[in-house]
Design a protein around this motif. Structure first.
Motif, PDB file in Angstrom:
ATOM      1  N   HIS A 626       0.932  -8.925 -12.973  1.00 23.31           N
ATOM      2  CA  HIS A 626       1.311  -7.622 -12.444  1.00 23.31           C
ATOM      3  C   HIS A 626       2.448  -7.781 -11.439  1.00 23.31           C
ATOM      4  N   ALA A 627       3.457  -6.859 -11.569  1.00 22.00           N
ATOM      5  CA  ALA A 627       4.564  -6.797 -10.601  1.00 22.00           C
ATOM      6  C   ALA A 627       4.624  -5.385 -10.057  1.00 22.00           C
ATOM      7  N   LYS A 628       4.403  -5.208  -8.729  1.00 24.40           N
ATOM      8  CA  LYS A 628       4.337  -3.898  -8.141  1.00 24.40           C
ATOM      9  C   LYS A 628       5.717  -3.254  -8.060  1.00 24.40           C
ATOM     10  N   SER A 630       8.348   0.360  -9.001  1.00 26.71           N
ATOM     11  CA  SER A 630       8.841   1.002 -10.227  1.00 26.71           C
ATOM     12  C   SER A 630      10.212   0.462 -10.645  1.00 26.71           C
ATOM     13  N   GLY A 631      10.843  -0.425  -9.798  1.00 24.74           N
ATOM     14  CA  GLY A 631      12.141  -0.981 -10.175  1.00 24.74           C
ATOM     15  C   GLY A 631      11.963  -2.174 -11.099  1.00 24.74           C
ATOM     16  N   ASN A 632      13.079  -2.940 -11.198  1.00 27.74           N
ATOM     17  CA  ASN A 632      12.947  -4.111 -12.051  1.00 27.74           C
ATOM     18  C   ASN A 632      11.940  -5.087 -11.451  1.00 27.74           C
ATOM     19  N   PRO A 633      11.140  -5.645 -12.337  1.00 28.80           N
ATOM     20  CA  PRO A 633      10.111  -6.591 -11.813  1.00 28.80           C
ATOM     21  C   PRO A 633      10.805  -7.831 -11.276  1.00 28.80           C
ATOM     22  N   GLN A 634      10.429  -8.194 -10.075  1.00 29.00           N
ATOM     23  CA  GLN A 634      10.991  -9.386  -9.464  1.00 29.00           C
ATOM     24  C   GLN A 634      10.092 -10.604  -9.689  1.00 29.00           C
ATOM     25  N   GLN A 635       8.835 -10.380  -9.484  1.00 28.62           N
ATOM     26  CA  GLN A 635       7.922 -11.514  -9.589  1.00 28.62           C
ATOM     27  C   GLN A 635       6.553 -11.013 -10.056  1.00 28.62           C
ATOM     28  N   TYR A 636       6.031 -11.694 -11.108  1.00 28.25           N
ATOM     29  CA  TYR A 636       4.710 -11.334 -11.638  1.00 28.25           C
ATOM     30  C   TYR A 636       3.644 -12.212 -10.965  1.00 28.25           C
ATOM     31  N   HIS A 637       2.555 -11.590 -10.651  1.00 27.89           N
ATOM     32  CA  HIS A 637       1.398 -12.302 -10.091  1.00 27.89           C
ATOM     33  C   HIS A 637       0.177 -12.059 -10.990  1.00 27.89           C
ATOM     34  N   PRO A 638      -0.647 -13.086 -11.145  1.00 32.24           N
ATOM     35  CA  PRO A 638      -1.867 -12.860 -11.967  1.00 32.24           C
ATOM     36  C   PRO A 638      -2.681 -11.681 -11.430  1.00 32.24           C
ATOM     37  N   ARG A 656     -11.196   0.180 -14.477  1.00 31.03           N
ATOM     38  CA  ARG A 656     -12.278   1.169 -14.503  1.00 31.03           C
ATOM     39  C   ARG A 656     -11.895   2.410 -13.698  1.00 31.03           C
ATOM     40  N   HIS A 657     -11.329   2.232 -12.542  1.00 25.95           N
ATOM     41  CA  HIS A 657     -10.917   3.364 -11.743  1.00 25.95           C
ATOM     42  C   HIS A 657      -9.436   3.142 -11.357  1.00 25.95           C
ATOM     43  N   VAL A 658      -8.571   3.907 -11.976  1.00 24.80           N
ATOM     44  CA  VAL A 658      -7.127   3.743 -11.726  1.00 24.80           C
ATOM     45  C   VAL A 658      -6.807   4.301 -10.356  1.00 24.80           C
ATOM     46  N   LEU A 659      -6.111   3.463  -9.570  1.00 24.34           N
ATOM     47  CA  LEU A 659      -5.692   3.875  -8.232  1.00 24.34           C
ATOM     48  C   LEU A 659      -4.165   3.984  -8.184  1.00 24.34           C
ATOM     49  N   GLU A 660      -3.689   4.559  -7.119  1.00 30.89           N
ATOM     50  CA  GLU A 660      -2.243   4.729  -6.988  1.00 30.89           C
ATOM     51  C   GLU A 660      -1.521   3.398  -6.820  1.00 30.89           C
ATOM     52  N   GLU A 661      -2.203   2.398  -6.229  1.00 26.80           N
ATOM     53  CA  GLU A 661      -1.554   1.090  -6.078  1.00 26.80           C
ATOM     54  C   GLU A 661      -1.479   0.328  -7.393  1.00 26.80           C
ATOM     55  N   ASP A 662      -2.083   0.859  -8.442  1.00 26.44           N
ATOM     56  CA  ASP A 662      -1.993   0.181  -9.737  1.00 26.44           C
ATOM     57  C   ASP A 662      -0.646   0.443 -10.447  1.00 26.44           C
ATOM     58  N   ILE A 663       0.260   1.269  -9.863  1.00 22.10           N
ATOM     59  CA  ILE A 663       1.559   1.536 -10.507  1.00 22.10           C
ATOM     60  C   ILE A 663       2.367   0.236 -10.533  1.00 22.10           C
ATOM     61  N   GLY A 664       3.066  -0.064 -11.672  1.00 23.64           N
ATOM     62  CA  GLY A 664       3.925  -1.252 -11.756  1.00 23.64           C
ATOM     63  C   GLY A 664       3.989  -1.799 -13.166  1.00 23.64           C
ATOM     64  N   TYR A 665       4.633  -3.029 -13.267  1.00 21.02           N
ATOM     65  CA  TYR A 665       4.773  -3.675 -14.566  1.00 21.02           C
ATOM     66  C   TYR A 665       3.604  -4.652 -14.780  1.00 21.02           C
ATOM     67  N   TYR A 666       3.201  -4.736 -16.056  1.00 17.42           N
ATOM     68  CA  TYR A 666       2.079  -5.623 -16.447  1.00 17.42           C
ATOM     69  C   TYR A 666       2.566  -6.500 -17.584  1.00 17.42           C
TER      70      TYR A 666
END
Length: 1954
Positions: A626-628, A630-638, A656-666
């Motif tokens: 996951h890379a937090k 909405s711009g280009n992903p800089q660094q992915y973290h497990p 299970r419960h989507v939160l606002e901090e879950d926005i980003g690239y996967y």
């Protein structure tokens, strides 16, 4: 068919015999039929069958196939245990893991098989359980069910429930059913705030699961019909188990549940329990099967749940006989008995093979339960099994059959062996004996190699079988005799199993070609080869090809893909075995995306799945990064994998419960080590759905006030907010009470709902719904509208005397917690202004007790409830009445008065009126002994109240003991306080124990010392006054001397003046003021010897010219043992100074003295000598020897007394010259009769008369006469024979509840003193008699400790020295008391509701006897079966589990020792709402008229039959009475005829009529000839008789005269002829009439009066009890006439009350008189010469006068049993001198002035000597001097007899002195008496000689003429004299004639009328 079977069975029983066979088979566990196990655990199954000695155990499939070992899958151990190993799901094989097996056991006894065993493996597979939300109204029941998938439902069960993660404990309102359901009773609103989950567990794997959380929605009660929430279905259950039938329903009002079975209410049974969860039945029985209905009802409707319960009884099989050993050719029958539920099938097996009917075997019976083998052969031996199967259950039993005969080999089948395995060949020998078993193959004796083993039982074992070496013929040879063998061959075929060569799968990649061969290198053809993949058969196609040849099969895959991965198995099978070889194919594939990730939106708070699916082999490993931002992903973290974020099995990512901090690239990245890794990125956008961010969960409103509800929402715009009330959308335009306002507030939207105003209906859930494009949310607001509560529903549960118990139900609490209750009550007549209150009652309780009420008052009650809002309206007003209460005050003025030594009278008054608290029903008297050592406990007695003052007597107390007494009053409610204890002491009584340590010591010959010690103090029963010593002598002949007593205060006394050398009996007693105590045991003592007294008599007679014989009698008082006699002889003229002395032995009582001088006189005397010295000398007699001696008797006469049945010798030794002749005679009547010689009588040569076994009739005077030429001599011996005593007359004097007091008068003592009495008694209906021994001095006895209210039979017998006498008549008496009865004024039921009834048992009156048991039975009306309850009278009884609204029948039975009382009643239970039900009305139908006719006709018919039967019975009785009277008439005529004949000379003159007694049980009739009675005119008045009517020349002697007069008119009256004015059992009315007052009037039933006149005392010498007269002397002729008493054979009177009741006795006599009146109308009695003149009860027990004295002795007149049985017994009775004073100055009804001659015409029993004796000694009537008095034994208990005399007309009265009289030769004159003889009535002509001119002649007439005044002449005709023992007075005067003997009273004869 059954007849043939029975005959064959009999034949088999003759030939066959059960035996214990040497070998046996058995089952260890034949009930094992199901085995389920987990695939991950495996299972071990032991073989259920076994044998002794050890049997061969083998396993088979149900199809019969032999099983084999499968490595790591299945294995059979050497001990017969089957093991299945754990396995993976891919290794599952249905033939192994889900199949039916059975096990066999085989030995010499046979072969048996177990029932089929189902073995099933269970896999661990995923499953979920869930619980659904539920709805319920407050106060109802809520039901949650745990829903389990059907695939695992069999193995998964609910183990617990959770409420908000907390485990629920079944209690209070929460219940868990046996089916796993959760029940919540009395649902409250707070129950809606929790979540509920169920927890399950797998039975075999142990895995647990938790369900989802479910919610409960709670609503306010709303009226609705019932709805079934949980029900039950049809099911089958085993007997003995328990079952729960669930049933729950909802509705309002809360529905009532009622259970029905087969349409009827459930029976009362403790096994049935109704609970909130349903109906539970424990210990099930087959009769519990049926259709069950759960019926739920409320006021709006009903509903029901039903189902069928089938209770199954397990099958059980019994095969008989179990073991049978029989011969060849016999018939064998095996019977298979089954128990259990029906619908089963039966199969038969022999040695595990199915038995089919054939030529010798047949299967019979309705269910094939009988196996019959006819003409059995050896081949039929073995184990037989009977299998019964019903659905899934199987039961079996087996029997061993051994057929005997010459030894033989059981038939062997050819065997197929598998190469490489072991094989057993069994050679079973049938029969005995045999010596050895050997095996041969190809003529070679086995074993011949190491693989062969021959066992002793004949079994050949081949190990590791080889085809070439082991195949062939085998011969079993059995040596049965030394030179004889039998053999049998068996062929062994060896099959070679297939052998698969190893093969392997090479590494493969996708798309490659693959060829795998499976080659069988060895094995018998044909061989079948198949392929399986993961346990499933591979079918050619889809790129897979299978090619098979003869011994090879190849697997070809044209293009390998990932799906070809798996385990491949090559299976080869032939006739020998099936083998397999398994290998795994692995295809390696690099990872690739199946589903690639794409950009997607996630909704806030919802679950989101980021799809990413890859495949490859080995399976690729996927990682998400996951890379937090909405711009280009800089660094992915497990991505951190938490509970909220997980990777799914398909590699997708789950949030299970989507939160606002879950926005980003996967980024989805996959790798498996094959090729390069792959990855793909995607972007997640989070959208906010509409959400309620703020709202109140709960809020409160007040009814009538406005209320606002706010709801805040946020989310993506636009947002719509909607309000709902419950499930209804709120529309303000339609409902004006609601208003909705909405406004934006930044990021939030606020909506407000206004209620104007709030109402009760608003107490529901309101919800605000926020909705946008991405979702919606709901906010739930629970609004509670509060208001004052509704009034409670008040109910009276119980009302007592001073309190009542209330229960209430709070229907609606106003949505506010109840804070308290107020109860108000008042007297019904008062206003509520005068109320009393109980306030602030806790809200946690729903019942209360109101106390301090007044008993028996009426109250009004109402109630309020409170919450924080306010007070409710008052409840409905109730009216109640309090019950009675136990008295508050004690009885007053209690006093005690001792009555006897064991009773105290208690008196008291009732408690004060104001303290009685009701009607006083009775009192309890408590008493206790206050003496030292008492336990201090009160004993309680109870009595009913009779008034204000009461009296009670306490009985059975200790004697002379202090008692404390308290009294308590009781009413229906209970017992009040007791009075203060008052003490009193019982009166003194006689000591109850004798003095102790009594000793007696003889000091001298006439002095003895008696000593003793005081009795125990506790037994004195008073103050000791002194001691009394009682002693009497015991003579050698067994008689007792006079009883004497000495009184002293010391513990020692010296007795002086005792008879010498005499045995004495001594007893000592202590006495108190109350009297003498118990005597000590009899102590015997003998006084010492002394010198003897003089000989009692001496005789001397010449025997020759020079000798004399002297004889003597022993001393009257020997005073010791006579050692010798000394005879003295002196001659006064001889000049000898000293007399000559001679000695004689004590046995010889005569001595001959020789060498005397003839013509010289000698003086002779005798003295006796004892060890104390010589005694006094006898009288001196003078004797002179004579040349010619006349006959003289040297023996002495006198009296000889002997017991009966003994031999008696009467000596008569005589001397004389010549020798005299001896002759014996016995006095009989008026003459002496020679003694006849027979076997009974014998005269010895010395003259001794021997009488053998003497009887009573042998008593009398015996005369011995010795005669020679010189003269004669006589002696008279009076023989008295003692007999057992006669029966006493027993009567009842007093009865109580526990005692009967008896009195008696002894009968004739039989000539020997009575030693004692034996009293026997028993319960009336029992023959178990108990004995009581009573002292001879007692004349009464009290039987204690008897049963209350019980009839007893009593009889008494006396005992003397001879033995026990006749037993008295059995009398019956009843102790006080009666059976219980129920009081009319008592209420039987005290409380009845719909299911219970309480009974008041205190209404039972015990009838004076304690109640021992009360049995109650009740049943619904119209049913048959009664239900029983046992109770006692002291408690109330509750009848429980009654049906509501049902009429019941009740019957009660209370018992005590007097009997049982019954009470019946009907009652009805209330309806469920408390209302009563109407009575049952009989249905009107067509048969009503018939019923009415039957009801009326039956009593009429029964009454008619009863009248007819009564008429027949009375006619029979009348005929019997007439026959009795005819018999009496015939007897009277016979006696009259007999008595009119003279025994010696013809009778001169007319005969006087005899008097005849006829005894009927307890009633005696005196019948007298009419011609012998003077009758007077009927116009005479009754006047008193003065002294002038009697003789003026009255001697100053004491006598009484009785005159019997008759009134002819009264004789003809129609009434009874019997005086019943004062009749009592055991008395004589004729005698008792004499003691009435002088002016007493005659009773209207009487026809005779008796006048008795007594004068001054008579000299004792004139009174005797002899009743004989002198015989024929001076021309007087004597004839005999008998007067008899006739008595019917003894019979126990059925009217037992006549023993103790005057009324019943009177009725007996009255009935007898009427019977005689009817009998007189009969023609047979019209000319009878007798009539009833008296009726009286037989009184045969009055005392008689002893011979020659005035002393009273035992009664001599009782009658004994006749020698032969008969109807009537006739016994003459003597006069009774003691009756002389029974009456004085009694009035007579006839003014009859009679002169002296008139009295000659009166009946004999009215005459007395004094009337007829002139001053000059002449008599007015002819008299006969009495004959010599016979010394008859008065004590003989048989009969008495009277004598009647006839006078010669020329003779003078012998009672006068006259010149011709000569002196008697006797030295002493005994007293005698004279009987006056009357002349015949005037006008009666004598038969011969003719009448004189001065006598008017008249023929005999039935009507007697008028009385004559002409005096009779001295030489008048003879008159026969009759006597009555009750009215005849005997007198005696000196007379002349032969020597008189002293008389001993009357003697008797006996006749029997049959």
């Amino acid at each position: 068919m059954w007849l043939v079977t029975f005959l064959l069975l009999l034949d088999s029983l003759h030939k066959a015999r059960p035996e214990d066979v040497g070998t046996s088979l058995y089952f260890v566990n034949d009930s094992l039929q199901h085995v389920t196990f987990s695939s991950s655990v495996g299972v071990v199954v032991p073989c259920p069958a076994a044998g002794s000695p050890s049997a061969a155990l083998r396993w088979y499939l149900a199809t019969g196939d032999d099983i084999y070992d499968v490595p790591h899958i299945r294995h059979v151990h050497a001990n017969g245990t089957l093991q299945l190993y754990p396995f993976s799901p891919s290794a599952f094989n249905s033939f192994i893991h889900d199949n039916d097996y059975f096990c066999t056991a085989e030995n010499a006894a046979g072969k048996i098989r177990s029932p089929n065993i189902r073995i099933k493996a269970v896999f661990r597979e995923p499953y979920t359980v869930r619980v659904e939300d539920q709805r319920s109204m407050r106060g109802n029941v809520a039901v949650f069910k745990c829903l389990i998938p059907s695939s695992v439902q069999e193995y998964v069960s609910v183990v617990s429930w959770e409420k908000d993660t907390v485990s629920i404990t079944p209690e209070n309102r929460f219940f868990i059913t046996s089916h796993g359901g959760l029940y919540i009773s009395d649902v409250q609103k707070e129950d809606a705030l929790s979540t509920y989950r169920c927890i399950t567990q797998h039975k075999y794997s142990g895995e647990t699961r938790q369900s989802n959380g479910a919610r409960l929605s709670v609503t306010d009660p709303a009226e609705s019909i019932p709805t079934i929430l949980d029900g039950f279905h049809s099911q089958e259950v085993w007997t003995g188990h328990a079952v729960e039938l669930p049933c729950a329903a909802s509705g309002y009002p809360i529905p009532a549940i009622r259970w029905l079975k087969d349409g009827r209410p459930l029976p009362a049974d403790s096994r049935w329990a109704k609970r909130i969860t349903g109906l539970t039945i424990s210990d099930l029985r087959t009769e519990d099967s049926g259709t069950y209905i759960c019926e739920v009802t409320n006021t709006f409707g009903s509903a029901e749940a039903n189902g069928i319960l089938t209770v199954i009884d397990p099958l059980h099989v019994t095969l008989t006989p179990k073991k049978l050993k029989t011969g060849i050719g016999s018939t064998v029958i095996l019977s298979c008995a089954l128990t259990g539920s029906p619908e089963f099938t039966i199969r038969w097996y022999r040695n595990t093979e199915l038995v089919l009917p054939g030529e010798a075997i047949s299967i019979r019976g309705l269910s094939n339960e009988t196996l019959l083998i006819s003409s059995a052969q050896k081949s039929h031996s073995g184990a037989y099994q009977c299998f019964a199967t019903r659905k899934a259950q199987t039961a079996q039993d087996f029997a061993i059959i051994v057929l005997e005969g010459p030894p033989s080999i059981r038939a062997m089948r050819n065997i197929t062996a598998v190469a490489g395995r072991d094989t057993l060949i069994n050679c079973r020998v049938i029969g005995y004996p045999y010596y050895s078993i050997k095996w041969y193959k190809d003529a070679l004796l086995l074993p011949d190699n190491h693989r062969q083993v021959v066992f002793e039982n004949g079994t050949l074992k081949l190990t590791d079988v080889q085809k070439g070496m082991d195949e062939g013929e085998y011969l079993c040879s059995v040596l049965i005799q030394p030179q004889l063998s039998i053999s049998q061959s068996v062929h062994v075929a060896v099959k070679v199993p297939p052998l698969i060569q190893p093969f392997e799968f090479p590494p493969a990649s996708i798309g490659q070609l693959l060829y795998i061969p499976c080659v069988v290198s060895s094995g018998d053809m044909p061989i079948r080869i198949t392929w399986r993949k993961d346990g499933q058969v591979i079918i050619s196609g889809s790129g897979v090809t299978i090619e098979s040849k003869e011994f090879m099969s190849s697997l070809q895959i044209s293009s390998v893909s990932l799906k070809h991965n798996g385990n491949y198995t090559c299976i080869a099978s032939n006739a020998a075995a099936t083998v397999s070889r398994e290998r795994q194919l692995i295809v390696r594939v690099p990872p690739r995306f199946v589903v690639q990730p794409n950009n997607q939106d996630g909704i806030y708070g919802k679950a989101g799945v980021l799809n990413c699916s890859v495949d490859g082999y080995p399976p690729p490993k996927v990682m998400w990064k996951h890379a937090k931002g909405s711009g280009n992903p800089q660094q992915y973290h497990p991505v951190p994998l938490t509970g909220r974020i997980q990777i799914l099995p398909n590699s997708s990512l789950l949030i299970r419960h989507v939160l606002e901090e879950d926005i980003g690239y996967y980024l989805c990245q996959a790798s498996n080590g094959v090729g390069t890794d792959i990855s793909k990125a995607m972007f997640l956008t989070v959208k906010i759905p509409a959400m309620i961010t703020s709202h109140p969960n709960t809020t409160i409103a007040i009814k009538g006030h406005a209320k606002e509800l706010n709801c805040t929402a946020r989310g993506e715009r636009p947002i719509i907010i909607r309000w709902e009330k419950g499930d209804t959308v709120i529309d303000p335009d339609r409902v004006m009470r609601y208003a909705i306002a909405t406004k934006d507030n930044g990021d939030e939207v606020v909506s407000t709902l206004k209620l104007k105003p709030a109402d009760r209906g608003d107490s529901v859930f309101f919800s605000c719904h926020a909705i946008n494009s991405y979702g919606e949310d709901r906010g739930l607001i629970q609004l509670t509208v509060q208001e004052p509560p509704d009034p409670p529903e008040l109910e009276i549960r119980e009302v007592k005397a001073r309190s009542m118990n209330l229960r209430w139900t709070q229907r609606f609490d106003g949505n506010s917690i109840i804070t308290g209750f107020d109860i108000e009550y008042k007297n019904k007549s008062d206003s509520w202004d005068f109320k009393q209150s109980t306030r602030n009652i806790s809200p946690t309780i729903n019942q209360a007790n109101i106390v301090d009420l007044h008993p028996a008052s009426v109250y009004s009650i109402r109630m309020y409830s409170f919450n924080k809002i306010g007070r409710s309206e008052p409840s409905k007003e109730l009216t109640i009445s309090t019950e009675e209460a136990a008295p508050d005050g004690p009885p007053m003025d209690v006093t005690l008065q001792p009555v006897t030594s064991q009773s105290i009278q208690v008196t008291w008054k009732a408690p004060k009126k104001e303290l009685q608290n009701g009607v006083i029903r009775g009192y309890q008297i408590g008493y206790r002994e206050n003496s030292p050592g008492s336990n201090g406990q009160y004993s309680i007695v109870e009595m009913k109240a009779t008034g204000d003052s009461e009296v009670y007597t306490l009985d059975n107390l200790k004697k002379f003991a202090q008692y404390g007494v308290v009294v308590q009053a009781f009413n229906r409610a209970g017992t009040g306080p007791s009075s203060s204890e008052i003490n009193a002491t019982t009166l003194e009584d006689v000591p109850s124990q004798p003095p102790e340590n009594v000793r007696a010591l003889s000091i001298t010959s006439d002095v003895a010392v008696i000593s003793w010690s005081e009795p125990p103090r506790s037994t004195l029963n008073g103050v000791l006054k002194g001691y009394r010593v009682i002693f009497w002598s015991l003579y050698v002949d067994g008689e007792w001397g006079e009883m004497q007593n000495v009184t002293t205060t010391r513990e020692r006394v010296e007795l002086r003046g005792m008879e010498k050398f005499t045995n004495y009996s001594v007893q000592v007693l202590a006495y108190t003021q109350a009297g003498d105590g118990v005597r000590s045991s009899v102590l015997y003592i003998q006084t010492k010897e002394d010198v003897p007294g003089p000989p009692a008599g001496i005789k001397a007679v010449p025997s020759s010219a020079s000798s004399v014989v002297v004889s003597w009698l022993p001393p009257t008082k020997p005073n010791g043992v006579i050692r010798k006699y000394t005879i003295f002889c002196s001659s006064p003229g001889s000049g000898q100074p000293a007399p000559s002395e001679y000695e004689s032995s004590p046995e010889q009582l005569f001595y001959r003295i020789a060498h005397l001088n003839r013509g010289q006189q000698y003086l002779l005397w005798v003295a006796a000598v004892t060890s104390a010295g010589r005694g006094n000398s006898s009288e001196k007699v003078t004797i002179e020897p004579a040349g010619k001696a006349p006959a003289k008797i040297i023996s002495f006469g006198g009296t000889v007394t002997t017991p009966w049945m003994k031999d008696v010798r009467l000596p008569c030794n005589s001397v004389g010259d010549p020798a005299p002749a001896v002759k014996w005679t016995k006095d009989s009547e008026d003459s002496a009769i020679p003694v006849s010689l027979d076997g009974h009588r014998l005269i010895h040569t010395n003259g001794t008369l021997l009488l053998r076994a003497v009887k009573a009739e042998d008593s009398g005077y015996y005369t011995c006469t010795a005669t020679n030429t010189g003269g004669f001599d006589t002696i008279i011996v009076n023989l008295l024979v003692q007999v057992p005593p006669d029966q006493p007359r027993l009567t009842v004097s007093k009865t109580s509840a526990s005692s009967i007091t008896l009195t008696w008068i002894p009968g004739d003592n039989g000539g020997s003193s009575i030693r004692g009495f034996v009293l026997q008694y028993s319960v009336d209906n029992s023959e178990e008699w108990k004995d009581v021994f009573i002292s001879s001095s007692e004349r009464s006895f009290k039987l204690d400790s008897l049963k209350c209210g019980t009839w007893y039979k009593v009889k008494l017998a006396a005992k003397n020295s001879v033995g026990s006498g006749r037993i008295s008549e059995i009398i019956e008496a009843k102790t006080h008391g009666r059976e219980p009865s129920f009081s009319k004024d008592q209420h039987l039921f005290t409380h009845i509701n719909s299911t219970h009834a309480r009974l008041n048992l205190q209404g039972w009156n015990n009838g004076g006897c304690p109640i021992t048991a009360i049995v109650l039975e009740y049943r619904p009306k119209g049913t048959w079966a009664w239900q029983g309850v046992r109770a006692n009278s002291s408690t109330d009884v509750f009848l429980t589990e009654l049906r509501e609204a049902t009429w019941y029948e009740l019957r009660m039975r209370a018992c005590n020792s007097a009997g049982c009382g019954n009470e019946t009643a009907q009652f009805a239970t209330l309806d469920y709402d408390g209302s009563t039900i109407p009575p049952i009305k009989s249905a009107q139908g067509e048969g009503d008229d018939v019923k009415k006719l039957f009801t009326i006709g039956c009593p009429v018919i029964l009454a008619t039959l009863g009248v007819a039967l009564l008429f027949v019975v009375r006619k029979k009785r009348k005929e019997k009475r007439l026959k009795r009277l005819r018999d009496a008439k015939s007897l009277a005529e016979m006696l009259i005829s007999k008595n009119n004949r003279s025994f010696d000379t013809p009778v001169k003159g007319p005969p006087q009529g005899p008097r005849l007694h006829i005894d009927i049980p307890r009633v005696q009739l005196l019948i007298e000839d009419k011609e012998g009675i003077k009758q007077l005119g009927d116009d005479k008045a009754t006047i008193p008789v003065t002294d002038a009517e009697f003789s003026q020349a009255v001697n100053p002697q004491s006598f009484c005269t009785g005159v019997s007069l008759h009134h002819p008119a009264l004789i003809q009256s129609t009434g009874p002829l019997i005086d019943m004015s004062d009749i009592r059992p055991g008395t004589n009315p004729v005698s008792r009439k004499n003691v009435k007052s002088a002016h007493s009037t005659r009773n209207r039933y009487s026809s005779q009066w008796t006048l008795t006149k007594c004068q001054a005392s008579t000299p004792a010498r004139t009174l005797t009890s002899d009743w004989r007269t002198v015989g024929s002397q001076h021309g007087v002729t004597v004839t005999e006439s008998d007067s008899y008493s006739a008595s019917l054979s003894q019979d126990t009177d059925k009217g037992r009350n006549s023993m103790v009741s005057t009324e019943s006795a009177s009725s007996t006599y009255e009935e007898l008189a009427r019977a005689y009146e009817h009998a007189k109308l009969e023609e047979q009695l019209q000319h009878a010469k007798f009539e009833i003149t008296e009726c009286f009860i037989s009184d045969s027990s009055s005392d008689q006068m002893t011979t020659g004295t005035n002393e009273n002795a035992d009664s001599m007149t009782s009658m004994s049993t006749p020698s032969e049985p008969g109807i009537c017994r006739f016994t003459a009775s003597p006069p009774k001198p003691q009756d002389a004073d029974r009456g004085k100055n009694v009035a007579v009804p006839i003014p009859h002035r009679a002169n002296k001659s008139d009295y000659c015409n009166l009946p004999l029993y009215t005459k007395s000597e004094a009337f007829f004796r002139k001053a000059d000694g002449r008599e007015p009537c002819p008299v006969v001097p009495p004959r010599e008095a016979s010394m008859r034994n008065l004590t003989r208990a048989y009969h008495t007899q009277a004598r009647h005399l006839t006078l010669d007309p020329a003779s003078k009265p012998l009672g006068l002195p006259h010149s011709g009289a000569t002196a008697a030769t006797a030295t002493a004159t005994l007293p005698q008496r004279t009987l006056a003889m009357p002349a015949p009535p005037a006008g009666t002509a004598p038969p011969a000689p003719g009448p004189t001119p001065s006598e008017p002649s008249a023929a005999p007439s039935a009507a007697p003429p008028a009385p004559s005044t002409e005096p009779p002449r001295a030489g008048g005709p003879h008159t026969k004299m009759g006597g009555s023992r009750d009215s005849l007075l005997e007198m005696s005067t000196p007379g002349v004639g032969r020597s008189q003997k002293q008389g001993a009273g009357a003697y008797s004869k006996s006749y029997t009328l049959v």
